[in-house]
Write a protein that holds these residues in place. Sequence first.
Motif, PDB file in Angstrom:
ATOM      1  N   SER A 148      -3.434  12.570 -15.569  1.00 14.55           N
ATOM      2  CA  SER A 148      -3.335  12.443 -14.111  1.00 14.55           C
ATOM      3  C   SER A 148      -4.058  11.188 -13.650  1.00 14.55           C
ATOM      4  CB  SER A 148      -3.956  13.668 -13.441  1.00 14.55           C
ATOM      5  OG  SER A 148      -5.360  13.667 -13.646  1.00 14.55           O
ATOM      6  N   PRO A 149      -3.790  10.724 -12.402  1.00 14.27           N
ATOM      7  CA  PRO A 149      -4.554   9.595 -11.868  1.00 14.27           C
ATOM      8  C   PRO A 149      -6.059   9.851 -11.877  1.00 14.27           C
ATOM      9  CG  PRO A 149      -2.633  10.006 -10.509  1.00 14.27           C
ATOM     10  CD  PRO A 149      -2.692  11.119 -11.503  1.00 14.27           C
ATOM     11  N   GLY A 150      -6.459  11.095 -11.644  1.00 13.83           N
ATOM     12  CA  GLY A 150      -7.885  11.420 -11.707  1.00 13.83           C
ATOM     13  C   GLY A 150      -8.450  11.235 -13.108  1.00 13.83           C
ATOM     14  N   VAL A 157       0.837  -1.200   0.000  1.00 10.79           N
ATOM     15  CA  VAL A 157       0.000   0.000   0.000  1.00 10.79           C
ATOM     16  C   VAL A 157       0.872   1.250   0.000  1.00 10.79           C
ATOM     17  CG1 VAL A 157      -1.649   1.330   1.364  1.00 10.79           C
ATOM     18  CG2 VAL A 157      -1.965  -1.131   1.080  1.00 10.79           C
ATOM     19  N   LEU A 158       1.958   1.229   0.786  1.00  9.36           N
ATOM     20  CA  LEU A 158       2.868   2.377   0.822  1.00  9.36           C
ATOM     21  C   LEU A 158       3.521   2.601  -0.531  1.00  9.36           C
ATOM     22  CD1 LEU A 158       4.325   4.564   2.440  1.00  9.36           C
ATOM     23  CD2 LEU A 158       6.031   2.845   3.094  1.00  9.36           C
ATOM     24  N   ALA A 159       3.977   1.526  -1.176  1.00 13.43           N
ATOM     25  CA  ALA A 159       4.608   1.656  -2.491  1.00 13.43           C
ATOM     26  C   ALA A 159       3.618   2.213  -3.510  1.00 13.43           C
ATOM     27  CB  ALA A 159       5.138   0.302  -2.950  1.00 13.43           C
ATOM     28  N   LEU A 160       2.359   1.751  -3.439  1.00 13.74           N
ATOM     29  CA  LEU A 160       1.342   2.261  -4.362  1.00 13.74           C
ATOM     30  C   LEU A 160       1.075   3.745  -4.121  1.00 13.74           C
ATOM     31  CD1 LEU A 160      -0.762   1.756  -6.557  1.00 13.74           C
ATOM     32  CD2 LEU A 160      -2.361   1.028  -4.764  1.00 13.74           C
ATOM     33  N   ALA A 161       1.019   4.135  -2.842  1.00  9.70           N
ATOM     34  CA  ALA A 161       0.790   5.547  -2.519  1.00  9.70           C
ATOM     35  C   ALA A 161       1.929   6.418  -3.028  1.00  9.70           C
ATOM     36  CB  ALA A 161       0.604   5.711  -1.013  1.00  9.70           C
ATOM     37  N   VAL A 162       3.174   5.975  -2.841  1.00  6.95           N
ATOM     38  CA  VAL A 162       4.330   6.740  -3.324  1.00  6.95           C
ATOM     39  C   VAL A 162       4.286   6.871  -4.843  1.00  6.95           C
ATOM     40  CG1 VAL A 162       6.844   6.706  -3.544  1.00  6.95           C
ATOM     41  CG2 VAL A 162       5.771   6.167  -1.350  1.00  6.95           C
ATOM     42  N   LEU A 163       3.928   5.779  -5.534  1.00 10.61           N
ATOM     43  CA  LEU A 163       3.845   5.817  -6.996  1.00 10.61           C
ATOM     44  C   LEU A 163       2.785   6.812  -7.463  1.00 10.61           C
ATOM     45  CD1 LEU A 163       4.567   4.719  -9.796  1.00 10.61           C
ATOM     46  CD2 LEU A 163       2.905   2.895  -9.425  1.00 10.61           C
ATOM     47  N   LEU A 164       1.614   6.794  -6.824  1.00 12.53           N
ATOM     48  CA  LEU A 164       0.549   7.726  -7.211  1.00 12.53           C
ATOM     49  C   LEU A 164       0.946   9.172  -6.945  1.00 12.53           C
ATOM     50  CD1 LEU A 164      -2.623   5.786  -5.979  1.00 12.53           C
ATOM     51  CD2 LEU A 164      -1.859   6.115  -8.345  1.00 12.53           C
ATOM     52  N   LEU A 165       1.623   9.405  -5.805  1.00 11.36           N
ATOM     53  CA  LEU A 165       2.066  10.769  -5.498  1.00 11.36           C
ATOM     54  C   LEU A 165       3.107  11.246  -6.512  1.00 11.36           C
ATOM     55  CD1 LEU A 165       2.301  10.691  -1.596  1.00 11.36           C
ATOM     56  CD2 LEU A 165       0.659  11.970  -3.006  1.00 11.36           C
ATOM     57  N   ALA A 166       4.040  10.365  -6.880  1.00  9.07           N
ATOM     58  CA  ALA A 166       5.044  10.737  -7.878  1.00  9.07           C
ATOM     59  C   ALA A 166       4.392  11.013  -9.227  1.00  9.07           C
ATOM     60  CB  ALA A 166       6.089   9.635  -8.000  1.00  9.07           C
TER      61      ALA A 166
END
Length: 290
Positions: free
Chosen positions: A66-68, A40-49
């Motif tokens: 964008s992810p959106g 979950v942390l790795a996915l969050a970092v990827l989305l933020l990047a």
Amino acid sequence: MSATATPTPRTATAPASAATGAPRTRRRAAPGLRRAGLRVLALAVLLLAWQGAVWAELWPRVLVPSPGDVWEAVLRTSTVHDGVRGQSGHLLTEHLGASLRRIGIGTGYAVLAGVPLGLLIGTVRPLAVILEPAVSFLRTLPPLAYLSLLVIWFGIDESPKIWLLVIAACPPVAAATAAAVRTVPAQLLEAARALGATPANLLLAVRLPSALPEIMTGVRIATGIAYTSVVAAETVNGVPGIGGMIREAQRYNQTDVVVVGILAIGLSGVLIDSALRALERAAVPWRGRA
């Protein structure tokens, strides 16, 4: 004497066992929770990047949505909007389902052909001299190299797509089966012969079970190759199909839909590989224990 005897407390061990069971359960659950947390942390970092790259405008929005934007494309391709059904007239689930059906049929035929072919290559030396180079030749060919030939032979319907996946997935299964059969311990074969086993018994009761773990690995590899080949197979009349959806979106610069297709392929591929791993554990419980 019997009236004054102190009864033995039989229930005293129950709380102790329950108390020791709880820490064991927690210890077992802890590694799984840590792995899930890291993912979950790795996915969050990827989305933020990803979102940070969009905010910084490193590339035009049409090239890197964008992810959106991608989430909106997921909703758009999964529903009927403004009278339009999904993407290219089909919902995302229909595109994915068509591709998975083709992969299942192609890989199934590849396994049915590849396992017997590998057994022949691994056990009959004269046939190995003839068949092994052919398997190696097909294994090195990229799918696009013979897609045009298959279209000429079978047209633009389902047949060339299925044949392409069969040809792409069969060589890994055959190669894994042949290699596994050749590495069966000689002691097992000698023991079976000493007990009166016939050549058919040796093949079905000794060689095949011993080679089954490597065969399952070959099936997993073949499934992955079939999945990577389905996009190439669906470049010709591939709608419905996830590759056809990506192809249509690419023509109109719908990058968000292309990303949706890539994510659908990747996520479903992970689920398929997890299912094959579970099947491998069930079918080959002795793997790694001998």
